[in-house]
Design a protein around this motif. Structure first.
Motif, short mmCIF file in Angstrom:
data_model
loop_
_atom_site.label_atom_id
_atom_site.label_comp_id
_atom_site.label_asym_id
_atom_site.label_seq_id
_atom_site.Cartn_x
_atom_site.Cartn_y
_atom_site.Cartn_z
N MET A 117 5.86 -7.38 19.99
CA MET A 117 6.44 -8.36 20.92
C MET A 117 7.90 -8.61 20.55
O MET A 117 8.24 -8.65 19.36
CB MET A 117 5.75 -9.71 20.75
N CYS A 118 8.73 -8.84 21.57
CA CYS A 118 10.11 -9.19 21.27
C CYS A 118 10.14 -10.60 20.65
O CYS A 118 9.14 -11.33 20.64
CB CYS A 118 10.99 -9.11 22.51
N VAL A 119 11.30 -10.93 20.13
CA VAL A 119 11.48 -12.20 19.42
C VAL A 119 11.09 -13.40 20.30
O VAL A 119 10.35 -14.29 19.86
CB VAL A 119 12.96 -12.30 18.96
N LEU A 120 11.55 -13.40 21.54
CA LEU A 120 11.25 -14.52 22.43
C LEU A 120 9.75 -14.68 22.63
O LEU A 120 9.20 -15.78 22.55
CB LEU A 120 11.95 -14.29 23.78
N ASP A 121 9.05 -13.56 22.84
CA ASP A 121 7.59 -13.62 23.05
C ASP A 121 6.87 -14.06 21.77
O ASP A 121 5.85 -14.75 21.84
CB ASP A 121 7.06 -12.27 23.53
N ASN A 122 7.38 -13.66 20.62
CA ASN A 122 6.81 -14.12 19.35
C ASN A 122 6.83 -15.65 19.28
O ASN A 122 5.85 -16.27 18.88
CB ASN A 122 7.61 -13.56 18.17
N GLY A 146 2.46 -18.87 20.77
CA GLY A 146 1.59 -19.99 20.35
C GLY A 146 1.51 -21.07 21.42
O GLY A 146 0.42 -21.45 21.87
N PRO A 147 2.68 -21.59 21.86
CA PRO A 147 2.64 -22.63 22.89
C PRO A 147 1.89 -22.17 24.16
O PRO A 147 1.11 -22.94 24.72
CB PRO A 147 4.12 -22.88 23.18
N VAL A 148 2.11 -20.92 24.59
CA VAL A 148 1.47 -20.46 25.83
C VAL A 148 -0.03 -20.29 25.63
O VAL A 148 -0.85 -20.80 26.40
CB VAL A 148 2.10 -19.13 26.32
N HIS A 149 -0.43 -19.57 24.57
CA HIS A 149 -1.85 -19.21 24.42
C HIS A 149 -2.68 -20.29 23.74
O HIS A 149 -3.87 -20.40 24.00
CB HIS A 149 -1.98 -17.89 23.65
N ALA A 205 7.35 -21.03 31.77
CA ALA A 205 8.78 -21.34 31.96
C ALA A 205 9.25 -22.38 30.93
O ALA A 205 10.32 -22.26 30.34
CB ALA A 205 9.02 -21.86 33.38
N GLN A 206 8.39 -23.36 30.71
CA GLN A 206 8.72 -24.41 29.74
C GLN A 206 8.72 -23.83 28.31
O GLN A 206 9.60 -24.13 27.50
CB GLN A 206 7.67 -25.52 29.86
N ALA A 207 7.72 -22.99 28.02
CA ALA A 207 7.62 -22.39 26.68
C ALA A 207 8.86 -21.53 26.41
O ALA A 207 9.39 -21.50 25.30
CB ALA A 207 6.36 -21.55 26.58
N ARG A 208 9.31 -20.84 27.46
CA ARG A 208 10.47 -19.96 27.31
C ARG A 208 11.72 -20.78 27.01
O ARG A 208 12.53 -20.45 26.13
CB ARG A 208 10.64 -19.18 28.62
N GLU A 209 11.87 -21.88 27.74
CA GLU A 209 13.03 -22.76 27.52
C GLU A 209 13.02 -23.32 26.10
O GLU A 209 14.05 -23.34 25.41
CB GLU A 209 12.93 -23.89 28.55
N GLN A 210 11.85 -23.78 25.65
CA GLN A 210 11.73 -24.32 24.29
C GLN A 210 12.00 -23.23 23.26
O GLN A 210 12.68 -23.48 22.25
CB GLN A 210 10.32 -24.90 24.07
N ALA A 218 7.68 -23.95 17.05
CA ALA A 218 7.33 -23.97 18.48
C ALA A 218 6.02 -24.71 18.72
O ALA A 218 5.77 -25.22 19.81
CB ALA A 218 7.22 -22.54 19.01
N MET A 219 5.18 -24.79 17.70
CA MET A 219 3.91 -25.49 17.84
C MET A 219 4.06 -27.00 17.61
O MET A 219 3.08 -27.73 17.60
CB MET A 219 2.88 -24.90 16.85
N GLN A 220 5.29 -27.44 17.40
CA GLN A 220 5.59 -28.86 17.16
C GLN A 220 4.69 -29.47 16.09
O GLN A 220 4.02 -30.48 16.30
CB GLN A 220 5.47 -29.65 18.48
N PRO A 221 4.69 -28.83 14.91
CA PRO A 221 3.81 -29.32 13.85
C PRO A 221 4.35 -30.61 13.25
O PRO A 221 5.54 -30.90 13.36
CB PRO A 221 3.89 -28.19 12.81
#
Length: 259
Positions: free
Chosen positions: A109-114, A118-121, A128-133, A169-172
């Protein structure tokens, strides 16, 4: 219901055995929200094991670990502890971002998808929101321009910064960093240290096992110095441990670091 517990992490007499060896022995410490704790000690002291127990990648044999007010990995029934289901454990793990020595990125996966995965799946964040974050986090770790690169196209320092963004990204509520710079040469380690310093300034609670003394001395709030699975010194402010360790083991450890 807001969580009024002032501690992000509570370790209560945590004990762990591996075969006949006791790798953690009655480890107790309360880590308030926003504190940056460096876990130091010679190899085999139990630093990485302790971090892995905090997010239940390893089970404990005695004591309790509480993150964000919830018992980690177990449910209490009367005096007995029952291990949670895998699903409940992965639910809990969202609260703790973990960054390892080896960057553990998804190679395909590219960096952005990496960073988005987590947020998406796991969290079900709209793409769209996950991408922006994710783009905002990559900007924060200084890698916005690498969003479409793949891990093999990045240096080790860049991969580790992506790994930090992915954990964030998981806002831990807690970040666990296990020797985050040990696989990197000094120059690349500096980029990662700069990001960790920024997180510390942002008030993120961190527990960090490290061999990097400057990392611990310059911006940890507190040092837990471990030997043979026990906390030998628990020092706030961290600098004090480096200036005047109170134990003979601490003095020996520091004198070896200087050579």
């Amino acid at each position: 219901m807001p969580n009024m517990n002032p501690n992000a992490i509570e370790l209560m007499q945590v004990t762990k055995h591996r075969g006949a060896q006791c790798v953690l022995r009655n480890v107790s410490a309360n880590i308030p929200r926003g504190q940056v704790v460096a876990v130091l000690g010679p190899s085999g002291a139990g630093k990485s094991t302790l971090l892995r127990c905090v997010n239940h990648l390893e089970t404990i044999d005695g004591g309790k670990i509480v993150v964000d007010g919830s018992l980690v990995g177990y449910r209490e029934r009367g005096t007995a502890l029952h291990e949670l289901s895998d699903q409940e454990i992965s639910q809990q793990r969202r609260r703790t971002g973990m960054v390892f020595q080896s960057f553990n990125l998804f190679r395909h996966m590219c960096v952005l998808d990496n960073v988005m995965s987590g947020p998406v799946h796991v969290l079900g964040t709209p793409r769209a929101q996950a991408r922006e974050q994710a783009l905002a986090l990559l900007h924060r770790v200084g890698l916005a321009e690498k969003a479409h690169a793949y891990p093999h196209q990045l240096s080790g320092g860049q991969q580790q910064r992506v790994a930090i963004a992915r954990a964030l990204a998981m806002q831990p509520s807690v970040m666990l960093l296990d020797e985050p710079t040990s696989a990197l040469d000094p120059e690349l380690a500096q980029e990662v240290i700069a990001v960790i310093r920024q997180l510390a300034e942002d008030g993120i609670t961190m527990m960090m096992a490290t061999h990097e003394m400057a990392l611990a001395r310059d911006f940890a709030d507190r040092v837990l110095f471990m030997v043979n699975g026990e906390i030998v010194e628990d020092v706030t402010p961290a600098r004090q441990f480096f200036e005047a360790p109170s134990s003979e083991r601490g003095r020996q450890f520091l004198s070896r670091q200087h050579h």
